[in-house]
Scaffold this active site. Structure first.
Site, mmCIF file in Angstrom:
data_model
loop_
_atom_site.group_PDB
_atom_site.id
_atom_site.type_symbol
_atom_site.label_atom_id
_atom_site.label_comp_id
_atom_site.label_asym_id
_atom_site.label_seq_id
_atom_site.Cartn_x
_atom_site.Cartn_y
_atom_site.Cartn_z
ATOM 1 N N ARG A 71 66.121 54.878 -39.694
ATOM 2 C CA ARG A 71 67.555 55.186 -40.234
ATOM 3 C C ARG A 71 66.880 54.926 -41.086
ATOM 4 O O ARG A 71 67.161 56.036 -41.902
ATOM 5 C CB ARG A 71 68.171 53.850 -39.483
ATOM 6 C CG ARG A 71 68.790 53.942 -37.906
ATOM 7 C CD ARG A 71 69.861 53.051 -37.966
ATOM 8 N NE ARG A 71 70.754 52.384 -39.135
ATOM 9 C CZ ARG A 71 70.799 50.995 -38.896
ATOM 10 N NH1 ARG A 71 70.572 50.228 -38.743
ATOM 11 N NH2 ARG A 71 71.970 50.828 -40.534
ATOM 12 N N HIS A 88 73.125 35.915 -43.492
ATOM 13 C CA HIS A 88 72.660 37.351 -43.871
ATOM 14 C C HIS A 88 73.359 38.335 -44.212
ATOM 15 O O HIS A 88 74.727 38.375 -44.041
ATOM 16 C CB HIS A 88 72.586 37.917 -41.525
ATOM 17 C CG HIS A 88 72.308 39.421 -41.768
ATOM 18 N ND1 HIS A 88 70.251 39.432 -41.750
ATOM 19 C CD2 HIS A 88 71.760 40.814 -42.144
ATOM 20 C CE1 HIS A 88 69.806 40.424 -41.387
ATOM 21 N NE2 HIS A 88 70.185 41.039 -42.321
ATOM 22 N N ASP A 98 65.721 47.186 -32.057
ATOM 23 C CA ASP A 98 66.321 47.259 -33.937
ATOM 24 C C ASP A 98 65.078 48.027 -34.105
ATOM 25 O O ASP A 98 65.490 48.283 -35.766
ATOM 26 C CB ASP A 98 67.476 46.044 -34.118
ATOM 27 C CG ASP A 98 67.299 46.637 -35.604
ATOM 28 O OD1 ASP A 98 67.967 47.616 -35.612
ATOM 29 O OD2 ASP A 98 67.354 45.377 -36.060
ATOM 30 N N LYS A 105 70.790 40.953 -33.778
ATOM 31 C CA LYS A 105 69.621 40.401 -34.086
ATOM 32 C C LYS A 105 69.888 38.506 -34.678
ATOM 33 O O LYS A 105 69.314 38.146 -34.303
ATOM 34 C CB LYS A 105 68.785 40.565 -35.641
ATOM 35 C CG LYS A 105 67.875 41.451 -35.239
ATOM 36 C CD LYS A 105 67.614 42.076 -36.773
ATOM 37 C CE LYS A 105 68.829 42.824 -38.096
ATOM 38 N NZ LYS A 105 68.182 43.675 -39.082
ATOM 39 N N SER A 124 73.245 46.429 -35.171
ATOM 40 C CA SER A 124 72.311 46.515 -36.464
ATOM 41 C C SER A 124 71.633 45.133 -36.530
ATOM 42 O O SER A 124 70.932 43.806 -35.821
ATOM 43 C CB SER A 124 71.545 47.400 -37.019
ATOM 44 O OG SER A 124 70.197 46.533 -37.962
HETATM 45 N N1 URA Z 1 70.799 44.842 -42.464
HETATM 46 C C1 URA Z 1 69.928 45.285 -41.224
HETATM 47 O O1 URA Z 1 69.938 43.868 -40.435
HETATM 48 N N2 URA Z 1 70.301 45.986 -40.703
HETATM 49 C C2 URA Z 1 71.345 47.362 -41.182
HETATM 50 O O2 URA Z 1 71.614 48.604 -40.618
HETATM 51 C C3 URA Z 1 71.506 47.235 -42.459
HETATM 52 C C4 URA Z 1 71.038 46.277 -42.779
#
Ligand code: URA
Length: 437
Positions: free
Chosen positions: A170, A84, A163, A189, A185
């Site tokens: 956000r 990620h 989220d 995930k 966040s």
């Molecule tokens: N990527 C994400 O999944 N969440 C964030 O808050 C910032 C980047």
């Protein structure tokens, strides 16, 4: 006394630490639609300004994780590795590193996001391929990864729904830029998505959410600690985002560039990062041999077309038209505007944030929740940091559907101003800044 959102907002505004119960209350009630967006946005802004400590961030991650279901990937044989990025401009690394790692035998069950702020999203890029679908039932997702090692889909609706709502809120309330909010966040995930090991790309620089290396280290350490506490080995790599990755920014253009890299070509910085991340994924999966051997193997997978074949197989299984891809017929914008340098010198800085914003402005990203995007637009750099420049040399090309000459001129001027020239040669620095285990 009953808990109220106003008390929680007031407490954080005054810089107090929120209790586990207060955090759970906010997340649960917001996910259920029982707290209005304006109160949630007020609390998010208070967290942005006042911060949250490690315990609060852990509690926030846990509450978000509990807002939905967790995916059980046990039926996929082998160690599953997720990757990620915290977000960047021209960041198509997942599109190259994930198929490359999968071609080397790693099981990659990847859930990706859409663009956030000025940064692009892997899903938006993949959806520039006609027919590609990023929505898949968990059963089909698991079957595909087990069978051929790779699937890239969007978050299923029951995976961290808190989220999904908070991310969208956000994005449009100026509350992305917060270390605890980003950590919770991403990690909620990643934990819910079920992989055993997690590789994080924490980007640093004027095109990233973390502008300094110190901030990026703080975010990386926090996410690694959250992963460790949850029993998932997590590694974070800090990478440079003081210029776009590769030369292409924009959805179709980035798919083209990722394909070139998957086929042994493409920009050197993208190739190097992809080789590095795929090698880390091999290590996490327990499939690594000696470092030099891994490197040679991965290079061969790129140079002999196996990484590209893995990508095409995934695209085809997910409904995408691979003929269009192979004939380079992805959507392209109507106008290609070259931006010329006015002076001579060496490129010292590139205002990556402004280039990212420009692609959003061209229609390649969203300004309001759910907006339809134009996959054909973007920027194609000709020159990058440290390159020498002569007057009238092309710095980049703007791919746009904007037909008004005045607006085109304005775009060209904004793009030109993103390049800062130095009268002296500039030294190149490394793309990989630190690794945090
Ligand atoms: N990527 C994400 O999944 N969440 C964030 O808050 C910032 C980047």
């Amino acid at each position: 006394m009953t808990m109220t959102m106003v008390d929680i907002i007031n407490a954080k505004r005054e810089g107090q630490t929120l209790s586990r119960a207060e955090i759970a209350y906010f997340v649960e009630q917001y996910a259920e639609g029982l707290i209005p967006d304006y109160q949630a946005a007020a609390l998010l802004m208070a967290i942005c300004c006042r911060g949250a400590d490690e315990r609060e961030t852990f509690d926030l991650t846990e509450a978000m994780l509990k807002s939905g279901k967790e995916l059980d990937l046990q039926r996929i044989a082998g160690i599953k590795v997720d990757k990620h990025s915290t977000g960047g401009v021209g960041d198509k690394l997942t599109l190259v590193a994930a198929p490359l790692a999968a071609a080397a035998g790693v099981k990659v069950a990847k859930m990706s996001g859409r663009g956030l702020g000025h940064t692009g999203g892997t899903l938006d890029k993949l959806e520039s391929i006609p027919g590609f679908h990023s929505v898949m039932e968990p059963e089909a997702f698991i079957r595909q990864v087990d069978r051929m090692g790779l699937a890239i889909i969007g978050q299923t609706h029951d995976l961290v729904p808190a989220d999904q709502k908070l991310y969208a809120l956000r994005d449009v309330t100026g509350t992305v830029q917060s270390i605890p909010l980003i950590a919770a966040s991403i990690m909620s995930k990643k934990l819910a998505a079920g992989s055993n090991k997690i590789l994080l790309d924490v980007t640093v620089g004027n095109g990233a959410f973390m502008k300094t290396e110190a901030e990026a280290v703080e975010l990386a350490r926090l996410m690694v600690a959250i992963g460790k506490t949850a029993g998932r080995e997590t590694v974070a790599v800090l990478t440079d985002m003081s210029e776009p990755l590769g030369y292409a920014i924009g959805n179709s253009l980035e798919i083209e560039e990722a394909m070139a890299a998957l086929n042994g070509g493409g920009p050197q910085d993208l190739r190097e990062l992809a080789l590095f991340f795929a090698a880390e994924m091999l290590k996490l999966a327990g499939l690594s041999q000696a470092e030099a051997q891994d490197r040679r193997r991965l290079e061969e997978l790129l140079d002999h077309g196996q990484a590209l074949a893995k990508f095409l197989e995934m695209v085809s299984l997910q409904g995408g038209n691979t003929r269009v891809l192979l004939r380079h017929q992805l959507p392209r914008a109507k106008f290609h505007l070259p931006v010329l340098a006015k002076a001579a010198g060496w490129i010292q800085e590139i205002d990556t944030l402004s280039l990212g914003k420009m692609v959003v402005e061209l229609g390649g990203g969203r300004k309001v929740i759910g907006e339809k995007i134009d996959h054909s637009v973007g920027l194609l750099l000709e020159r990058k940091k440290t390159d020498p420049i002569e007057p009238n040399q092309v710095l980049l090309t703007i791919d746009t559907n904007e037909s008004e000459p005045e607006k085109q001129l304005l775009l060209e001027e904004t793009a030109r101003q993103a390049f800062v020239l130095s009268p002296q040669p500039v030294r190149r620095s490394s793309s990989i800044l630190q690794i945090i285990h």
